[in-house]
Design a protein around this motif. Structure first.
Motif, PDB file in Angstrom:
ATOM      1  N   THR A 483      -1.413  -6.009   5.316  1.00  0.00           N
ATOM      2  CA  THR A 483      -1.259  -7.078   6.461  1.00  0.00           C
ATOM      3  C   THR A 483      -1.615  -8.204   5.579  1.00  0.00           C
ATOM      4  OG1 THR A 483      -2.062  -5.498   8.314  1.00  0.00           O
ATOM      5  CG2 THR A 483      -2.136  -7.835   8.441  1.00  0.00           C
ATOM      6  N   GLU A 484      -2.710  -8.286   5.012  1.00  0.00           N
ATOM      7  CA  GLU A 484      -3.246  -9.870   4.542  1.00  0.00           C
ATOM      8  C   GLU A 484      -2.006 -10.182   3.427  1.00  0.00           C
ATOM      9  OE1 GLU A 484      -6.816 -11.549   1.871  1.00  0.00           O
ATOM     10  OE2 GLU A 484      -7.054  -9.599   2.480  1.00  0.00           O
ATOM     11  N   TYR A 485      -1.289  -9.396   2.631  1.00  0.00           N
ATOM     12  CA  TYR A 485      -0.778  -9.947   1.684  1.00  0.00           C
ATOM     13  C   TYR A 485       0.890  -9.666   1.800  1.00  0.00           C
ATOM     14  CZ  TYR A 485      -4.683 -10.395  -1.426  1.00  0.00           C
ATOM     15  OH  TYR A 485      -5.794 -10.763  -1.940  1.00  0.00           O
ATOM     16  N   GLY A 486       1.143  -9.336   3.133  1.00  0.00           N
ATOM     17  CA  GLY A 486       2.583  -9.293   3.688  1.00  0.00           C
ATOM     18  C   GLY A 486       3.335  -8.221   3.128  1.00  0.00           C
ATOM     19  N   ALA A 487       2.570  -6.851   2.735  1.00  0.00           N
ATOM     20  CA  ALA A 487       3.578  -5.835   2.076  1.00  0.00           C
ATOM     21  C   ALA A 487       4.677  -5.634   2.946  1.00  0.00           C
ATOM     22  CB  ALA A 487       2.716  -4.690   1.842  1.00  0.00           C
ATOM     23  N   ASP A 488       5.739  -5.124   2.285  1.00  0.00           N
ATOM     24  CA  ASP A 488       6.949  -4.721   2.925  1.00  0.00           C
ATOM     25  C   ASP A 488       7.404  -3.509   2.520  1.00  0.00           C
ATOM     26  OD1 ASP A 488       9.784  -4.272   3.934  1.00  0.00           O
ATOM     27  OD2 ASP A 488      10.337  -6.015   2.873  1.00  0.00           O
ATOM     28  N   GLN A 489       7.170  -2.311   3.245  1.00  0.00           N
ATOM     29  CA  GLN A 489       7.437  -0.880   2.814  1.00  0.00           C
ATOM     30  C   GLN A 489       8.893  -0.753   2.204  1.00  0.00           C
ATOM     31  OE1 GLN A 489       6.799   1.662   6.197  1.00  0.00           O
ATOM     32  NE2 GLN A 489       6.816   3.653   4.746  1.00  0.00           N
ATOM     33  N   GLU A 490       9.997  -1.672   2.540  1.00  0.00           N
ATOM     34  CA  GLU A 490      11.172  -1.336   2.260  1.00  0.00           C
ATOM     35  C   GLU A 490      11.727  -2.015   1.173  1.00  0.00           C
ATOM     36  OE1 GLU A 490      12.897   1.079   3.839  1.00  0.00           O
ATOM     37  OE2 GLU A 490      11.193   1.438   5.022  1.00  0.00           O
ATOM     38  N   LYS A 491      10.671  -2.811   0.606  1.00  0.00           N
ATOM     39  CA  LYS A 491      11.112  -3.806  -0.429  1.00  0.00           C
ATOM     40  C   LYS A 491      11.650  -3.060  -1.978  1.00  0.00           C
ATOM     41  CE  LYS A 491       9.732  -7.716  -3.067  1.00  0.00           C
ATOM     42  NZ  LYS A 491       8.460  -8.842  -3.384  1.00  0.00           N
TER      43      LYS A 491
END
Length: 584
Positions: A483-491
């Protein structure tokens, strides 16, 4: 995740199974302030995402929520959330519907004084004046609104914006912020010849009058035009007012009808007739009532809504005679009295707001619910009020207004993407049916149709839950960092770990697809507890943590001596089956 308000569904079901109704109710009210009301009228978007539907049918989540709330009502001890110390800030809320009530509920908890201004005699908005009492008894709604009043919210009824007060008067009275939640309560015209003189009633106006106790004579034959829930409610209400025949005209087929399937079925069981692929083209008054000229339709190419567009069939006109015609084809926002010249509007004439913060272009003024989304379901209005309250709280505290934080959530994907291994070995258990009053007698009364689950039925239905959500959601280091680093599971695309779950132990479960191979659990068991309970198996991408000799957790000698290894797992790969489990 499919609940617009973000209700912790697995959590409250767990408490229900653990015979802790008060804890279940408190958990629900962290996101939904009106669970008994919403448990009756919500169209259940959560159930469309329930993985139990891949076996035999979704869990009756909404009815379980109603059961929890009804249990509280029956106890006579209503839970009133704690209110923080006063901040000295005042918020005016315009509209006492679900969005306004939700905003007040959460703002009061933050310590802000809220006053709700509403044009109706009583609070509730469309919950009271748009939904008939046979679906939502008024005493249920009154009890839940009473909790918000006990929290300190003041209600000013029978006051209309633009007539009795406005933005200038609110500012003069010392309000620091305003939340506009006026709904979409103006009926859309049918647009047929002779409509102005033909005497059609609006669906929402008709339901409003009935809710106010007006004496309405509908006559023997009622024709309702439309296919949404308002049309269904108007038709069923007409039966209860004495109509001998009620016909709904809908220009598409049952498959495209926007009303809830359960409501359509209930209407048909009560005797309402639905004439599909038909629409009115003209109407006029006659000595015996109203004459509708109608035309048959056929479906063409999909329109902007994604549904196939109805196309009139030449030469298919026919006449219908009625004592009353009710138009229920849509609703819009009343833009005539809310100083709309000061607000940016969308092309649909709704308030144009920041989708994350619900801020309008006027400083300190926020808006949410149907007046921003257009006519929509109550749970989304509640969600808007809840999220707007977060942003208003930030504004009043002098913080940067960003709205509700967006948490990272890992997902297996849509229903069709769920690994088949998750469902293996799960025995079938049929979904419980909601008991109802008999169809014919109930159509003559406004008594509540759906009786509700008893405790045994609710318990059996709760047991159908697969507990397939992550038990560590909200308490996971990886989730916090993502959440803090804006992770994107689909990247990044590519192979994913295979689904594997070991649920053999009575208290602990292991899900290898959540494991990041940090080795915390292995080192803790071996170096701290001196127990060879876990180790790395396989090599490379297929590496996973497992007990020795391919054993199950329940077979590992002395595993219970290091059961608190669960607390060392940063991702929830090792977790307690009961998320509130206390280690022995």
């Amino acid at each position: 995740a499919a609940c617009p308000a973000g209700c912790d569904i697995p959590g409250f079901i767990h408490f229900l199974l653990d015979n802790k109704p008060k804890e279940a109710l408190k958990l629900i009210k962290e996101t939904i302030p009106l669970p008994a009301s919403l448990g009756r009228v919500c169209p259940k978007p959560c159930e469309t995402a329930c993985r139990r539907s891949l076996i035999e049918g979704p869990v009756s989540i909404c009815f379980l929520k109603r059961h929890v709330a009804d249990t509280e009502l029956a106890s006579g001890e209503m839970y009133v959330p704690k209110v923080a110390n006063s901040t000295g800030k005042k918020v005016a809320i315009v509209g006492a519907g679900p969005a306004g009530l939700a905003a007040a509920f959460f703002l009061q908890q933050a310590g802000h004084a809220t006053t709700i201004f509403d044009a109706h005699p009583k609070a509730g908005g469309m919950l009271r004046y748009g939904i008939p009492a046979y679906r939502l008894p008024r005493n249920i709604l009154d009890e839940e609104i009473g909790v918000i009043e006990k929290m300190g919210t003041k209600f000013k009824q029978n006051v209309r914006y633009g007539k009795d007060f406005d933005m200038a008067s609110l500012k003069k009275d010392g309000f620091d912020s305003v939340f506009v939640a006026v709904g979409a309560q103006v009926a859309t015209a049918m647009g047929v010849a002779g409509e102005d003189d033909g005497g059609a009633l609006s669906g929402i106006g008709f339901l409003d009058d009935v809710s106010r106790g007006a004496n309405i004579e509908v006559g023997e034959r009622v024709v309702v035009v439309g296919g949404g829930n308002t049309a269904i409610d108007a038709a069923r209400t007409s039966l209860r007012l004495g109509a001998k025949e009620v016909i709904i005209l809908y220009r598409r087929t049952r498959n495209e009808m926007p009303a809830n399937d359960v409501e359509i079925d209930a209407a048909e069981h009560e005797g309402v007739k639905i004439m599909y692929l038909a629409a009115p083209t003209a109407m006029k008054r006659t000595n015996s009532g109203i004459e509708l000229t109608c035309i048959k339709m056929e479906l063409g190419e999909p329109d902007t809504s994604g549904r196939r567009k109805p196309v009139p069939m030449k030469g298919s006109e026919f006449q219908l005679n009625a004592s009353t015609v009710i138009s229920a084809i849509g609703q819009r926002v009343d833009t005539s009295t809310y100083e709309m010249k000061n607000f940016n509007l969308t092309k649909w004439n709704t308030f144009d707001v920041n989708p994350n913060t619900f801020e309008t272009n006027v400083a300190g003024v926020f808006a949410g619910g149907d007046c921003t989304s257009g006519a929509d379901i109550a749970i989304r209005a509640v969600a808007a009020g809840k999220k707007a309250a977060v942003a208003i709280n930030q504004y009043l505290n002098g913080e940067h207004v960003i709205g509700e934080p967006v948490e990272f959530h890992s997902t297996m994907g849509e229903l069709e993407e769920v690994p088949k291994e998750m469902l293996e070995g799960k025995p079938k258990a049929e979904r419980a049916n909601m008991p109802q009053l008999p169809a014919k007698p109930r159509a003559k009364t406004f008594e509540e149709v759906e009786i509700g689950f008893d405790y045994k039925t609710a318990l059996n239905e709760a047991r159908r839950c697969l507990t397939c959500g992550c038990t560590e959601a909200g308490n996971c280091t990886m989730q916090d960092l993502a959440t803090e680093y804006g992770a994107d599971q689909e990247k990044y695309k590519g192979a994913r770990r295979h689904y594997y779950s070991d649920e053999s132990h009575p208290k602990v479960m292991y899900e290898s697809h959540k494991c990041i191979l940090c080795g915390n659990c292995i080192r803790y068991c071996s170096e701290v507890k001196k127990i060879d309970a876990l180790g790395f198996a396989n090599r490379g991408f297929d590496t996973m943590v497992k007990p020795p000799l391919n054993m199950k957790l329940s077979e590992v000698p002395r595993f219970n001596e290091c059961i608190d290894v669960v607390d060392r797992c940063p991702t929830g790969a090792l977790s307690y089956k009961n998320r509130w489990e206390k280690k022995n």
